[in-house]
Design a protein around this motif. Structure first.
Motif, short mmCIF file in Angstrom:
data_model
loop_
_atom_site.label_atom_id
_atom_site.label_comp_id
_atom_site.label_asym_id
_atom_site.label_seq_id
_atom_site.Cartn_x
_atom_site.Cartn_y
_atom_site.Cartn_z
N ASP A 1 8.52 1.82 -8.29
CA ASP A 1 8.47 2.58 -9.53
C ASP A 1 7.38 3.64 -9.43
N GLY A 2 7.08 4.26 -10.54
CA GLY A 2 6.11 5.35 -10.57
C GLY A 2 4.69 4.94 -10.31
N ARG A 3 4.42 3.63 -10.18
CA ARG A 3 3.06 3.17 -9.86
C ARG A 3 2.92 2.70 -8.42
N THR A 4 4.02 2.68 -7.68
CA THR A 4 4.03 2.11 -6.34
C THR A 4 3.31 3.00 -5.34
N VAL A 5 2.53 2.36 -4.47
CA VAL A 5 1.79 3.05 -3.41
C VAL A 5 2.39 2.66 -2.06
N ALA B 1 4.07 6.72 -6.73
CA ALA B 1 2.78 7.33 -7.05
C ALA B 1 2.10 7.96 -5.85
N PHE B 2 2.29 7.39 -4.67
CA PHE B 2 1.47 7.80 -3.52
C PHE B 2 2.22 7.49 -2.24
N VAL B 3 2.28 8.48 -1.34
CA VAL B 3 2.84 8.27 0.00
C VAL B 3 1.83 8.81 1.00
N GLY B 4 1.29 7.92 1.84
CA GLY B 4 0.32 8.34 2.84
C GLY B 4 0.70 7.81 4.20
N ALA B 5 0.31 8.55 5.24
CA ALA B 5 0.65 8.14 6.60
C ALA B 5 -0.56 8.33 7.51
N MET B 6 -0.81 7.33 8.35
CA MET B 6 -1.94 7.36 9.27
C MET B 6 -1.58 8.10 10.55
N PRO C 1 3.52 -5.87 -15.05
CA PRO C 1 3.18 -6.58 -13.81
C PRO C 1 2.32 -5.68 -12.92
N PRO C 2 1.52 -6.25 -12.03
CA PRO C 2 0.67 -5.43 -11.16
C PRO C 2 1.48 -4.41 -10.39
N PRO C 3 0.93 -3.22 -10.18
CA PRO C 3 1.64 -2.23 -9.37
C PRO C 3 1.75 -2.70 -7.92
N VAL D 1 -7.33 5.72 -5.35
CA VAL D 1 -7.97 5.73 -6.67
C VAL D 1 -8.09 7.16 -7.19
N ALA D 2 -8.52 8.09 -6.31
CA ALA D 2 -8.67 9.49 -6.72
C ALA D 2 -7.33 10.07 -7.18
N ALA D 3 -6.26 9.74 -6.46
CA ALA D 3 -4.94 10.24 -6.85
C ALA D 3 -4.50 9.64 -8.18
N ARG D 4 -4.82 8.38 -8.39
CA ARG D 4 -4.40 7.69 -9.61
C ARG D 4 -5.17 8.18 -10.82
N ARG D 5 -6.46 8.45 -10.63
CA ARG D 5 -7.33 8.80 -11.76
C ARG D 5 -7.63 10.28 -11.88
#
Length: 377
Positions: free
Chosen positions: A265-269, A293-298, A202-204, A349-353
């Motif tokens: 899961d491991g693909r969640t942003v 996969a990714f945790v970012g904060a503004m 399923p889509p991340p 994208v950069a973090a994923r790839r």
């Protein structure tokens, strides 16, 4: 071939005969990765793409040949210094393409139909096909489910089937697509049989916390990148369908409470745009402890320094803090919500790839990195 699943399902329902060409391995720079597919039906209709145009004509001819003789074949395309006019990839890479005919009575037709239906229903699915090995195994196909049940087979070799199913489940668990080597008796050994496993998950998920103007643009960017996007905010007056029509889901709840109960899961942003300590700190304490996969904060750099202090006081370790991408986004000089969404999407994208985020102009790193999903044993 799952990237053209909807069209192939329609062709199967209409009783069409066709051949499908699938990228099974990539070396160096190439426009599309393993799993990309092109199909040609018995009337010459084409869907999909395997190379962005470089070798499509030659692949079309291979599909026509496969339809005519019913044989599976694997063809390598790449740039050759010895034959500069040969059909190949102008970007300098090498791709292997498997062409599988799906005739009216092809053994793989029912298995393929089941796999495409499972993908359409959003269920995790793996399709395993033999791309190299003894002639009697070529074209063998297995549909493998997460519970280990399967359809199809590899030409009457039960032990090989069991080993192939185990390998396909392992790749499916990680959402990976690639090749794995087996020996004809089912044990691991380079050179015996090469299996191509195409996984569909399923889509991340992308969860955007904070119903602000920047969030509306980021929701659109997330959808464009193929994520299933959830918008979460504790304020019902702001978290509305009218303000976020593109979101797959809108949740009115305290962010940390929602994150504690929802599935990741491991693909969640996770993108935290609230920049309010009442919401940010309890949310990030939980988020940084999750295997996502990714945790970012503004927020501004001053906000970031204050946020880090508060997180340390809340017991967040330095190792966990190192996972936090803050301020979120790449340095694009963004001003508007849309530009900011682009900068955040680019960092994701950069973090994923595994990208650097640096300009390609003057860079000496490969444009197309080796696919992390590709597994060769």
């Amino acid at each position: 071939m799952f990237d053209i699943a909807d069209e192939l399902r329609r062709w199967l329902a209409e009783g069409r005969e066709f051949a499908v060409a699938t990228v099974v391995s990539v070396s160096g720079s190439a426009p599309r990765g393993p799993g990309a597919a092109l199909a040609v039906d018995d009337e010459g209709t084409v869907i999909g793409s395997v190379s962005g145009g470089c070798v499509e004509g030659a692949v079309y001819e291979l599909c026509a040949e496969a339809l005519a003789d019913g044989g599976t074949r694997v063809q390598r395309f790449g740039y050759s210094d010895e034959d500069a006019f040969a059909v190949g990839l102008t970007c300098g890479g090498i791709i292997d393409i498997m062409v599988t005919p799906v005739g009216a009575h092809a053994p793989a037709r029912e298995v393929l139909s089941s796999a495409l239906s499972a993908v359409a229903d959003g269920g995790p699915t793996a399709l395993a096909r033999v791309v190299r090995g003894p002639a009697e195994l070529l074209g063998g196909v297995l549909l493998v489910r997460p519970d280990g049940s399967y359809e199809g087979g590899l030409a009457g070799h039960p032990e090989l089937d069991r080993t192939a199913v185990a390998e396909a489940r392992a790749l499916l668990d990680g959402g990976r697509t690639g090749t794995v080597g087996l020996s004809a008796d089912g044990s691991h050994c380079p050179g015996g049989v090469t299996l191509f496993v195409e996984s569909a998950q399923p889509p991340p998920r992308m969860i955007v916390f904070g119903a602000v103007d920047f969030a509306a643009a980021l929701v659109r960017a997330g959808k464009f990148l193929g994520y299933r996007v959830t918008l979460c905010d504790a304020r019902p007056v702001f978290a509305t369908r009218a303000r976020f029509p593109e979101a797959d889901e809108i949740v009115v709840d305290w962010p940390h409470r929602y994150l504690r109960t929802t599935v990741t899961d491991g693909r969640t942003v996770l993108c935290v745009l609230t920049h309010d300590a009442r919401f940010d700190v309890p949310l990030l304490v939980l988020a940084l402890a999750l295997p996502v996969a990714f945790v970012g904060a503004m927020g501004s750099r001053r906000t970031h320094v204050d946020r880090e202090r508060r997180l340390r006081e809340a017991g967040v370790s330095e190792r966990e803090l190192a996972r936090l991408r803050s301020p979120i986004g790449l340095d694009l000089g963004a001003r508007t919500p849309e530009e900011t969404a682009v900068s955040i999407a680019a960092e994701i994208v950069a973090a994923r790839r595994g990208g650097t985020g640096a300009p390609l102009t003057g860079a000496r790193t490969p444009i197309h990195r080796e696919e992390r999903a590709a597994v060769v044993v």
